[in-house]
Design an enzyme around this catalytic site. Sequence first.
Site, PDB file in Angstrom:
ATOM      1  N   GLY A  10      31.298  40.202  45.310  1.00 22.43           N
ATOM      2  CA  GLY A  10      30.833  40.245  43.918  1.00 22.43           C
ATOM      3  C   GLY A  10      29.464  39.613  43.783  1.00 22.43           C
ATOM      4  NE  ARG A  72      35.289  43.004  45.262  1.00 21.60           N
ATOM      5  CZ  ARG A  72      34.916  41.765  44.965  1.00 21.60           C
ATOM      6  NH1 ARG A  72      34.733  40.890  45.928  1.00 21.60           N
ATOM      7  NH2 ARG A  72      34.720  41.402  43.707  1.00 21.60           N
ATOM      8  CG  ASP A 103      37.449  32.363  51.688  1.00 17.99           C
ATOM      9  OD1 ASP A 103      36.984  31.487  52.441  1.00 17.99           O
ATOM     10  OD2 ASP A 103      38.607  32.818  51.804  1.00 17.99           O
ATOM     11  CB  THR A 125      31.993  32.549  44.773  1.00 16.64           C
ATOM     12  OG1 THR A 125      32.877  32.722  43.649  1.00 16.64           O
ATOM     13  CG2 THR A 125      32.310  31.203  45.408  1.00 16.64           C
ATOM     14  CG  ASP A 127      35.569  32.457  41.156  1.00 12.17           C
ATOM     15  OD1 ASP A 127      34.956  32.778  40.132  1.00 12.17           O
ATOM     16  OD2 ASP A 127      36.498  33.142  41.638  1.00 12.17           O
ATOM     17  CG  ASP A 129      36.830  29.949  45.162  1.00  9.36           C
ATOM     18  OD1 ASP A 129      35.747  30.304  45.670  1.00  9.36           O
ATOM     19  OD2 ASP A 129      37.735  30.758  44.873  1.00  9.36           O
ATOM     20  NE  ARG A 171      39.511  37.253  42.477  1.00 10.78           N
ATOM     21  CZ  ARG A 171      40.262  38.361  42.365  1.00 10.78           C
ATOM     22  NH1 ARG A 171      41.283  38.552  43.148  1.00 10.78           N
ATOM     23  NH2 ARG A 171      39.954  39.290  41.510  1.00 10.78           N
TER      24      ARG A 171
HETATM   25  O1  F6P Z   1      35.085  36.141  43.228  1.00 11.90           O
HETATM   26  C1  F6P Z   1      34.238  35.984  42.167  1.00 11.90           C
HETATM   27  C2  F6P Z   1      34.734  36.730  40.980  1.00 11.90           C
HETATM   28  O2  F6P Z   1      33.776  36.498  40.017  1.00 11.90           O
HETATM   29  C3  F6P Z   1      36.145  36.345  40.514  1.00 11.90           C
HETATM   30  O3  F6P Z   1      36.216  35.245  39.708  1.00 11.90           O
HETATM   31  C4  F6P Z   1      36.604  37.591  39.828  1.00 11.90           C
HETATM   32  O4  F6P Z   1      38.003  37.703  39.790  1.00 11.90           O
HETATM   33  C5  F6P Z   1      36.004  38.646  40.672  1.00 11.90           C
HETATM   34  O5  F6P Z   1      34.800  38.117  41.189  1.00 11.90           O
HETATM   35  C6  F6P Z   1      35.783  39.953  39.925  1.00 11.90           C
HETATM   36  O6  F6P Z   1      35.082  40.816  40.731  1.00 11.90           O
HETATM   37  P1  F6P Z   1      34.793  42.374  40.464  1.00 11.90           P
HETATM   38  O7  F6P Z   1      35.353  42.717  39.129  1.00 11.90           O
HETATM   39  O8  F6P Z   1      33.321  42.507  40.527  1.00 11.90           O
HETATM   40  O9  F6P Z   1      35.477  43.085  41.580  1.00 11.90           O
END
Ligand code: F6P
Length: 344
Positions: A10, A72, A103, A125, A127, A129, A171
Amino acid sequence: MRIGMLTSGGDCPGLNAVIRGVVRKVERVHGGTVVGFRDAWKGVLEDEWEVLDVNRCRGILPRGGTILGTSRVQPYQFPDGVEMVKAAVAQHRLDGFVVIGGDGSLGAARDLQDDGVNCIGVPKTIDNDIAATEMTFGFDTAVHICSTAIDRLHTTAEAHDRVMVVEVMGRDAGHIAVRAGLAGGATMTLIPEVPFDIGEVCDALQRRHAGMSYASIVVVAEGATPAPGTMPEPEYEVDRFGHRRLGGISQRLAEEIEGRTGIETRVTILGHVQRGGTPTAFDRVLATRYGVAAADAAADGAWGQMVALQADHIVRVPLHEATGSTKQVDLDLYDEVARPFFAS
Ligand code: F6P
């Protein structure tokens, strides 16, 4: 020195600042070349690339998104993926890759390193994390966007004496929720690390609203879950990369709150707004430092390492240490400063 570079997973505010940092340091100090691959490993597998130089990177520091694109796609999703990566290394005469990712992408970089493809990781990220680093770039921007949104929700909630449920990203960990909730003066904050009891949530809100005009802001991380058996959970789709598409816990939560308490409740899902637009000054600085440090690590041949922030210094940690586990919210922090405000 010839370095391949890609942005993976992402997107995240600050990706372009990392790219610029790597390119400037490689070109101007180490006298090398950076080959940027399009859309993460897809560009490596499909031979889509461009040479990145200082001129190409002018003006990108404050821009969100990534000039390289992202996806991805990982080499291990294909039977001959690793061999294709090795062929690209030979074709472009690369010393190795700088992989800017979360990750999953850093885990693939770790495995590629073990399989003989040199990689250096940069932790990305919103997040926040990723283990072994105190901070990922993009997180500060996301917290800022969320707390600003919460400020705005306070006034409309007050006008109507409503409960506003605000869903933020996160997440597996609730870092964004905790920081944004604190900064925005949320009434309560629900995170993946601590399954919530809907009965307790509603009791607290009801006590708060009893006989008084009040507004309440409930911040919920997208990965938060109810304690088993307490209320129905949303069902999540899984995308073609096995990635659960979260989003929707706030809706379920709001239905329960309104149904059980009778207090009018509305939902705001901040979603990808949290990842869009210009990075904060903090994230621009951190991302630039990561980029410069990744270029230096490549020049030193420190393959298999990730650059990380520890006590305001950029250090190198083995990808093996940095991947495979999630950095969760410090529950002492949650208990100290987030819980005491619950519905008080
Ligand atoms: O991993 C980062 C993040 O922003 C998460 O918090 C979220 O769940 C995810 O990406 C959403 O990603 P996308 O909708 O772009 O697949």
